[in-house]
Write a protein that holds these residues in place. Structure first.
Motif, PDB file in Angstrom:
ATOM      1  N   GLN A 231       2.606  -0.668 -10.926  1.00 35.56           N
ATOM      2  CA  GLN A 231       2.618  -0.099 -12.281  1.00 35.56           C
ATOM      3  C   GLN A 231       1.252  -0.332 -12.905  1.00 35.56           C
ATOM      4  O   GLN A 231       0.612  -1.359 -12.677  1.00 35.56           O
ATOM      5  CB  GLN A 231       3.716  -0.749 -13.133  1.00 35.56           C
ATOM      6  N   THR A 271       3.206   1.962 -16.343  1.00 31.31           N
ATOM      7  CA  THR A 271       3.795   1.054 -17.324  1.00 31.31           C
ATOM      8  C   THR A 271       4.116   1.785 -18.627  1.00 31.31           C
ATOM      9  O   THR A 271       4.938   1.312 -19.416  1.00 31.31           O
ATOM     10  CB  THR A 271       2.855  -0.139 -17.606  1.00 31.31           C
ATOM     11  N   GLN A 334       5.725  -4.728 -19.121  1.00 31.08           N
ATOM     12  CA  GLN A 334       5.567  -5.194 -17.743  1.00 31.08           C
ATOM     13  C   GLN A 334       6.882  -5.729 -17.193  1.00 31.08           C
ATOM     14  O   GLN A 334       7.294  -5.401 -16.079  1.00 31.08           O
ATOM     15  CB  GLN A 334       4.500  -6.299 -17.663  1.00 31.08           C
ATOM     16  N   SER A 360       1.671  -5.322 -10.788  1.00 33.31           N
ATOM     17  CA  SER A 360       1.220  -4.715 -12.034  1.00 33.31           C
ATOM     18  C   SER A 360      -0.292  -4.806 -12.148  1.00 33.31           C
ATOM     19  O   SER A 360      -0.900  -5.796 -11.733  1.00 33.31           O
ATOM     20  CB  SER A 360       1.884  -5.384 -13.239  1.00 33.31           C
ATOM     21  N   LYS A 367      -0.635 -11.880 -18.529  1.00 38.36           N
ATOM     22  CA  LYS A 367       0.415 -11.246 -17.747  1.00 38.36           C
ATOM     23  C   LYS A 367       0.663 -11.980 -16.435  1.00 38.36           C
ATOM     24  O   LYS A 367       1.779 -11.966 -15.897  1.00 38.36           O
ATOM     25  CB  LYS A 367       0.054  -9.787 -17.459  1.00 38.36           C
ATOM     26  N   CYS A 371       4.658 -13.194 -15.703  1.00 35.07           N
ATOM     27  CA  CYS A 371       5.547 -12.830 -14.597  1.00 35.07           C
ATOM     28  C   CYS A 371       6.027 -14.044 -13.805  1.00 35.07           C
ATOM     29  O   CYS A 371       6.931 -13.931 -12.981  1.00 35.07           O
ATOM     30  CB  CYS A 371       4.892 -11.803 -13.678  1.00 35.07           C
ATOM     31  N   VAL A 384       8.505  -9.260 -11.567  1.00 36.28           N
ATOM     32  CA  VAL A 384       7.165  -8.774 -11.212  1.00 36.28           C
ATOM     33  C   VAL A 384       6.535  -9.840 -10.334  1.00 36.28           C
ATOM     34  O   VAL A 384       6.401 -10.994 -10.739  1.00 36.28           O
ATOM     35  CB  VAL A 384       6.299  -8.521 -12.460  1.00 36.28           C
ATOM     36  N   SER A 387       0.451  -9.865 -10.679  1.00 38.27           N
ATOM     37  CA  SER A 387      -0.268  -9.105 -11.696  1.00 38.27           C
ATOM     38  C   SER A 387      -1.759  -9.307 -11.474  1.00 38.27           C
ATOM     39  O   SER A 387      -2.226 -10.442 -11.334  1.00 38.27           O
ATOM     40  CB  SER A 387       0.121  -9.587 -13.100  1.00 38.27           C
TER      41      SER A 387
END
Length: 594
Positions: A231, A271, A334, A360, A367, A371, A384, A387
């Protein structure tokens, strides 16, 4: 006004102007290292410690650091004579003599300002040999502190304390053993650090860098048992091109999709899709709270605070634990994406959750931490998995030897790749609340919104406010970007003096476009302005500009979630917040008497 002469050029400047700024006014460049300025915020880091910017002032015995020396009427300045050049070269050699020589494997190689100055001054040997200072490496979920590479410019300290008001970094110790570190030299993970990454974005060397998950992704892509989806956040497409020589604000959405597909990702999603989903949940929560407030329900907490930014979430968990029931419970885009990908989408393609890897691409270093939070895991498996930042993606594309600029434009995959213009503007400060207003207005009034653009919610001021008329219902909206500005609004909420119904907060100056994982912009506000303009331009070109009109979002609710705020929606798309303990007190109590 005063007049001085710099390199035989007459310069008129306001009294109080530094020699450095006076020189810049007539096109004379003086090299700097510790100096750093955020022009649009009026904040300047000028400790004058590195002495790289020294100049000769006629009548003075010693050379003067131009970044802190104020110009005087009649002053005569020489910026590039032999004495000055020799002093700068000597200073640089002394700094480099206490610096690791592992440039080939340094994450900042090619972007290191110390490295660039060494090249500029032709430094090829060091006459100074002696002991080098050594310090332990500190690795957090998002940021690596390699303090052996710290040159004590203290830019990170300025960003952390003056701009973000987080207070996680400060100079400690004296002399040869001085470093910039958290209080009592604790690890970042034990400090109030929010992982916003603004310290990383201004560090001139490799002393502060992001945790790189590129090799983890390569292993996942090479595993035939894994299905790997990716994403991409809205702010990435407005900045990625800078890493390939394009002008700031050049949209590279199609080329980015093509590159990710060529790198081997099984599905390339957006996203922005889950930003639309966030609006459905957060907008519904906003209306429920306002209606409850109007009905006299004393249990309803206002203002509602947006919850898309993990750096901001970390900030209020540390600093405002008494306000944890005020922010929206909606997860960030996210995390909503990861939850839907590993439940609904995995079921649609017949893949077990454990065999679906979600990656991601984010403008944000927080981020990486987000996650890994326990509440975003199912049976130990994160929603997730990895990232990576915009910078890491650019390096990954180059590593894969992909001719990025000549790639054809390609589209995102369905169904998690379809989005509205409202999802795109999440990348800008004010974008989340504008997207929410587009949907909340129509859900509340049952009428079509005639004017989709809420220009009164846009801007660059650190704190902004506007009144939005929902057909008779007047909503007071507050917006803050930068955690220092957020603190001001939260202090009002805590004191009970806030008049807002809803507040959008983003941790980074400019919002996600200025995130800690974006290409280095070195404080140039015009770069952020161009990125913001690109985001709004993509919104305007979208055939659908309201989240609730996204066909894939409608389908998701029809097939799987039921309706916004349903039990399943709460289970998958909402979260809770946790007060962070006072780590400093714990540290002191644990080390009492030692």
């Amino acid at each position: 006004m005063i007049e001085l002469t710099i390199d035989k050029k007459k310069v008129r400047v306001e009294q109080g102007t530094t020699i450095l700024k006076a020189a810049q006014q007539v096109g004379i460049e003086i090299p700097t290292l510790c100096h750093f300025e955020l022009c649009d915020m009026g904040i300047e880091n000028r400790p004058g410690g590195c002495r790289v910017c020294v100049v000769e002032v006629e009548g003075r015995r010693n050379l003067a650091p131009s970044c802190i020396t104020e110009a005087e009427d009649g002053m005569v300045v020489k910026t590039h004579n032999i004495r000055v050049l020799n002093a700068r070269t000597t200073v640089l050699k002394l700094i480099i003599s206490d610096h690791p020589f592992n440039c080939l494997v340094c994450a900042k190689s090619g972007h290191c300002e110390l490295q660039s100055l060494a090249t500029q001054f032709g430094i090829r040997s060091l006459p100074y040999e002696g002991e080098q200072s050594h310090y332990r490496k500190d690795t957090s979920p998002s940021i690596i502190r390699d303090v052996d590479k710290c040159i004590m410019c203290r830019r990170c300290e300025m960003m952390c304390n003056e701009v973000q008001t987080v207070g996680a970094l400060a100079a400690v110790n004296r002399g040869f053993m001085s470093v910039v570190a958290p209080a009592f030299e604790m690890n970042l993970v034990d400090s109030p650090c929010t992982y916003c990454g603004q310290c990383v974005s201004v560090c001139p060397t490799g002393a502060l860098t992001e945790v790189d998950h590129t090799n983890d992704i390569i292993r996942a892509l090479s595993d035939p048992a894994k299905t790997v989806v990716v994403q991409t956040a809205p702010a990435v497409r407005a900045a990625l091109g800078e890493e390939f020589g394009l002008d700031p604000g050049t949209l590279v959405t199609g080329k980015m999709v093509a590159a990710l597909r060529e790198m081997g990702f099984d599905y390339v999603f957006d996203t922005d899709f889950s930003a639309d989903l966030t609006i459905m949940e957060e907008g519904t929560e906003l209306l429920q709270r306002i209606r409850g407030h109007l009905a006299g329900d004393s249990s309803v907490r206002l203002p509602i605070l947006t919850s898309c930014c993990p750096g901001w979430v970390n900030f209020f968990e540390h600093n405002f634990p008494d306000l944890l029931d005020v922010p929206s419970t909606a997860k960030s885009p996210q995390q909503m994406f990861g939850a839907i990908a590993k439940s609904w989408f995995a079921g649609k393609i017949g893949v077990n959750r454990k065999d679906l890897i979600v990656v991601s691409i984010m403008p944000c270093l927080a981020k990486k931490y987000e996650c890994q939070r326990d509440e975003f895991k199912t049976d130990g498996s994160p929603d997730v998995d990895f990232s990576i930042s915009t910078r890491e993606l650019a390096a990954f594309i180059k590593q894969a030897n992909i001719d990025f600029l000549n790639l054809p434009d390609e589209d995102f995959d369905d169904p998690l790749g379809e989005s509205s213009g409202a999802g795109v503007i999440f990348g800008n400060t004010g974008g989340v609340i504008e997207a929410a207003c587009r949907t909340a207005y129509e859900l509340h009034t049952g009428k079509a919104l005639k004017k989709v653009d809420f220009h009164e919610l846009r801007g660059v001021e650190g704190i902004r406010s506007a009144v939005i008329d929902f057909d008779g219902l007047k909503l007071n909206i507050g917006i803050a970007h930068g955690l220092g500005n957020a603190r001001k609004l939260l202090d009002e909420v805590r004191a009970g003096t806030s008049h807002y119904h809803a507040i959008e907060i983003m941790a980074c100056p400019g919002g996600c476009i200025g995130g800690g994982g974006q290409p280095y912009h070195h404080g140039h506000s015009e770069i952020l302005a161009k990125r913001a303009a690109a985001i709004y331009a993509e919104d305007e070109r979208k055939p659908i500009r309201k989240s609730h009109e996204n066909p894939s979002i409608i389908r998701l609710y029809d097939e799987f979630l039921g309706h916004p705020g349903s039990q399943k929606s709460h289970s998958l798309l909402h979260t809770e917040y946790f007060p962070k303990s006072n780590e400093v007190s714990i540290y002191l109590n644990g080390h009492n008497g030692k």
